[in-house]
Design a protein around this motif. Structure first.
Motif, PDB file in Angstrom:
ATOM      1  N   LEU A   1      41.030  35.998  43.634  1.00 18.05           N
ATOM      2  CA  LEU A   1      41.982  36.466  42.616  1.00 18.05           C
ATOM      3  C   LEU A   1      43.337  36.801  43.246  1.00 18.05           C
ATOM      4  O   LEU A   1      44.398  36.611  42.643  1.00 18.05           O
TER       5      LEU A   1
ATOM      6  N   THR B   1      40.654  33.581  35.846  1.00 19.42           N
ATOM      7  CA  THR B   1      40.571  35.033  36.054  1.00 19.42           C
ATOM      8  C   THR B   1      39.508  35.648  35.137  1.00 19.42           C
ATOM      9  O   THR B   1      38.708  36.479  35.554  1.00 19.42           O
TER      10      THR B   1
ATOM     11  N   VAL C   1      41.234  43.562  36.852  1.00 17.95           N
ATOM     12  CA  VAL C   1      41.226  42.116  36.625  1.00 17.95           C
ATOM     13  C   VAL C   1      41.656  41.795  35.195  1.00 17.95           C
ATOM     14  O   VAL C   1      42.331  40.786  34.943  1.00 17.95           O
TER      15      VAL C   1
ATOM     16  N   SER D   1      44.653  39.442  34.087  1.00 16.74           N
ATOM     17  CA  SER D   1      44.558  38.415  33.039  1.00 16.74           C
ATOM     18  C   SER D   1      45.704  38.547  32.061  1.00 16.74           C
ATOM     19  O   SER D   1      46.333  37.567  31.649  1.00 16.74           O
TER      20      SER D   1
END
Lengths: 312, 460
Positions: free
Chosen positions: A90, A114, A207, A211
């Motif tokens: 990532l 992602t 995360v 996104s």
């Protein structure tokens, strides 16, 4: 002292009986391989051997425990490593997205990846072992660490979508101790909150935000730059957890060696007092055999002697 | 002339009696307890003559029983002591064997039981680990009960043996009494063979119990057993009996158990009241301690259902007024493996904090006046230590037995030195008296010839 005829016979017979008893004893030793037949033969050794036997069995149990711990920790370490790999992917992805040369479409592709990686991360956090216990749940091993059940915003209107997940850590913050040596306990797990964080500070929320950033038209350079730093922190937290697991695994290995050494010493001690030295035992047996034969021969020779043989 | 005949005749008689006595000795060489007999020869009273005293031959002054009172007493004493020590060693050995087991006994059951706790500690949520532990707890209680049965069996055997031995004491008492009467009534010289038989009966009695003998001066003896309990008195005989607990009474009335010492009966009583009592009490106390301690820790924790733990063990002691006062019933009362309280309240199904406390009980000290010999020993180790305690007692008895055997052998040798028949000695004496007999027979022949010569001198 004057010796009567019955006394002569009695002495000779006692000699034979005595030799027989010794011979039987020697034979018992050779055939059983045990030097200690009755506890009263050597009461101190008898008790010590019983104690040593218990110690041996205890060490075996500790080894079994150690194996179990090793299995769990190796699984855990693997999952953490996999999670670190995801975060590193990532990070790469974030750097790429921040390079400024991407179109919205290309950034969208990264966003899709992602989202997939988020699910993968959640799966890993909720890993179960072969017994069905959640690896990162601590003592509440039947409680899923991170609830991923979708809750509709409006139960009557499925089209309205689901509430955002809270990523609250639902399981225990305590880990149990397992005994792997006489005075050595280790913890056989690490809790999810220490690896993945929780709530707004969890790696999952991080995360999700990534996104979101990737979904922003034109990207968000400042946001993405900040994101790299945050991802680094998350990776660091996971690495620390992994190192701790590694340390415990080393402790288990060291203890295994210690236990092995102790076991050997105990087995030697047991063999020396409880086991018979065969060479010595067999030669003792042969000696007693000779002794018995001698006693029997002298007995029969004695029987032949009488003054009456010479009177007419 | 007649003097010649009479002298020769006296010689014939005396030598004949001597030969008869030798013959009797030879015949009885293997008779248990026989005391050899010798002949005391003494010259007959001489007749005074102007030339000096003229002897008139020989006569048997006495047929002497060769007997050493002191050696006999020593033999009895060492016989009693030997039998007591040997009995204690043999019976103690049985007890030792019950506890010094070989991988299938109680020590291995205890070991597996504590290992089972560790299995749960490593896997608190596992039903199979818990079930396995409960099975091992069952095996443990079964072994406790097995051992209890074996101890009870040994106790029963001791009571039986005491009963049989007491019967034998009475039989011997009756025989001694009978011999007393016979010896007391005999006129003139003492009947040697009856006295030998009486001594032999007393010796057999000494194997069973300590004896002391006193001479009443009229040929009879009084026999006392243990610490002065009279068994045979002049004109009176007492009877002993044993009840179903191995306690001993005299004439069916007064209990005299504490004063019965020495010999086999003394040994049985010593083991019954000593080592056996000890192991039975310690076994019962240990079972009680295990039940209490584990049930307490169970109650402190929770099972898989998060409910407080139910008792794991059930321990019920027998009524203390019961003869088998150390009997007990020990069993596992928990049947549901989920109810093993492995964790503490609120700890989660993976919590093992409470079962670790149970595992620690292996090293907890057994305390208190109820377990004097195990005081300070650990729950896990106390039975192993008990083996050591018993083994020491058995070893002491064996060493005592060996020492007494040596003393007995020596006392026997002493008695035999005085009273035993030596065939070679008798053979030599046989020749001696046979020769003398032949010479005296020849004397008679010569006396007859002398008389004949005299007659012929007067014949026409």
């Amino acid at each position: 002292m004057r010796i009567s005829t019955p006394q002569l016979n009695r002495l000779a017979l006692n000699s034979i009986l005595d030799q027989q008893a010794r011979l039987t004893r020697a034979q018992q030793e050779v055939s059983s391989g045990k030097a200690l037949v009755n506890a009263s033969d050597d009461s101190v050794a008898a008790v010590r051997n019983l104690n040593l036997q218990r110690n041996l069995e205890q060490l075996k149990q500790f080894d079994r425990n150690g194996l179990l711990v090793e299995g769990r920790l190796s699984l855990t370490e693997g999952v953490v490593t996999g999670s670190i790999n995801i975060l590193q992917r990532l990070r790469e992805l974030t750097v790429q997205a921040n390079s400024g040369a991407l179109s919205d479409t290309e950034r969208n592709a990264l966003r899709i990846e992602t989202d997939q990686q988020l699910q993968a991360l959640l799966l890993r956090a909720n890993t179960r072992d072969s017994d069905g216990a959640y690896v990162f749940a601590g003592k509440d091993e039947n409680v899923r660490p991170y609830d991923t059940t979708p809750v509709p915003i409006d139960p009557a209107d499925p089209a309205a979508g689901n509430q955002p997940l809270s990523y609250a850590y639902a399981a225990s913050r305590e880990v149990r101790d397992i005994q792997i040596g006489t005075s050595q306990f280790v913890q056989d797990a690490v809790t999810g909150d220490r690896v993945y964080g929780e709530g707004a500070g969890s790696v999952f929320r991080l995360v999700e935000r990534l996104s979101g950033l990737l979904a922003t038209p034109g990207g968000d350079p400042q946001g993405l730059t900040d994101m790299i730093g945050e991802l680094d922190q998350a990776i660091e937290r996971m690495s620390v957890a992994r190192t701790e697991i590694g340390i415990v695994r080393n402790t288990v290995v060291t203890q295994e060696d210690l236990n092995g050494g102790l076991t050997l010493k105990i087995e030697e001690a047991l063999a020396s007092t409880d086991g018979v030295d065969f060479t010595a035992a067999i030669s003792r047996f042969n000696q007693q055999l000779l002794g018995l034969q001698a006693a029997q021969q002298t007995f029969s020779q004695l029987q032949g002697l009488s003054l009456f043989n010479f009177i007419r | 002339m007649s003097t010649l005949f009479n002298t020769a005749l006296s010689a014939l008689n005396a030598n004949q009696r001597a030969l008869a006595t030798i013959s009797n000795n030879i015949a009885n060489v293997n008779t248990e307890g026989y005391s050899r007999q010798t002949v005391d020869l003494v010259a007959r009273r001489s007749n005074p003559t102007p030339a000096g005293s003229l002897g008139t031959g020989v006569e048997v002054a006495a047929i002497r029983r060769q007997y050493d009172e002191f050696a006999t007493r020593q033999l009895r004493e060492s016989n009693s002591a030997l039998n007591e020590q040997r009995t204690r060693a043999d019976q103690g050995q049985q007890l030792e064997t019950v506890l010094f087991d070989d991988g299938n006994g109680i020590n291995s059951a205890l070991s597996s039981f504590f290992d089972g706790l560790q299995e749960i500690a490593a896997n608190p949520a596992s039903l199979s680990a818990r079930q396995s532990f409960l099975s091992q707890a069952q095996v443990l209680t079964t072994r406790f009960n097995d051992i209890q049965q074996r101890f009870n069996g040994i106790q029963d055997e001791l009571v039986d043996r005491i009963d049989t031995a007491v019967n034998d004491v009475n039989k011997l008492g009756a025989e001694i009494f009978r011999l007393n009467e016979a010896i007391g009534q005999s006129q003139g010289s003492q009947p040697s063979e009856l006295m030998d038989q009486r001594d032999e009966a007393i010796l057999k009695l000494s194997s069973l119990v300590k004896v002391s003998v006193s001479d009443n001066g009229n040929g009879t003896v009084s026999v006392f057993v243990g610490n002065g309990q009279s068994l045979v008195l002049p004109g009176q005989r007492n009877t002993l009996s044993a009840n179903e607990q191995g306690r001993i009474f005299i004439n069916g009335g007064v209990e005299i158990t504490p004063s019965i010492q020495g010999g086999q009966i003394g040994g049985y009583l010593a083991v019954q009241g000593g080592t056996l009592e000890l192991v039975q009490a310690q076994l019962k106390n240990l079972a009680s301690v295990i039940a209490n301690e584990f049930n307490q820790v169970q109650a402190q924790g929770v099972g898989l259902d998060n409910q407080p733990g139910q008792p794991l063990f059930s321990f019920i002691p027998a009524d203390p007024s019961n003869f088998k006062q150390h009997s007990f019933t020990f069993s596992v009362s928990l049947t549901d493996p989920a109810q093993v309280a492995a964790g503490s309240a609120g700890g989660g199904i993976g919590d093992n904090s409470n079962v670790l406390r149970m595992a620690d009980l292996e090293f907890k000290g057994v305390a208190g006046p109820a377990t004097p010999n195990l005081n300070g020993k650990t729950i896990g180790g106390s039975l192993r230590d008990l083996v050591g305690i018993i083994a020491n007692e058995v070893r002491d008895s064996r060493q005592g037995s060996d020492a007494q055997q040596a003393l007995y052998n020596f006392a026997l040798a002493r008695r035999e030195a005085t009273s035993g028949v030596n065939l070679d000695e008798e053979a030599a004496n046989l020749l001696k008296f046979q020769q003398a007999y032949q010479a005296s027979a020849q004397m008679i022949s010569i006396a007859r010839d002398t008389f004949q010569t005299l007659i012929n001198a007067f014949a026409r």
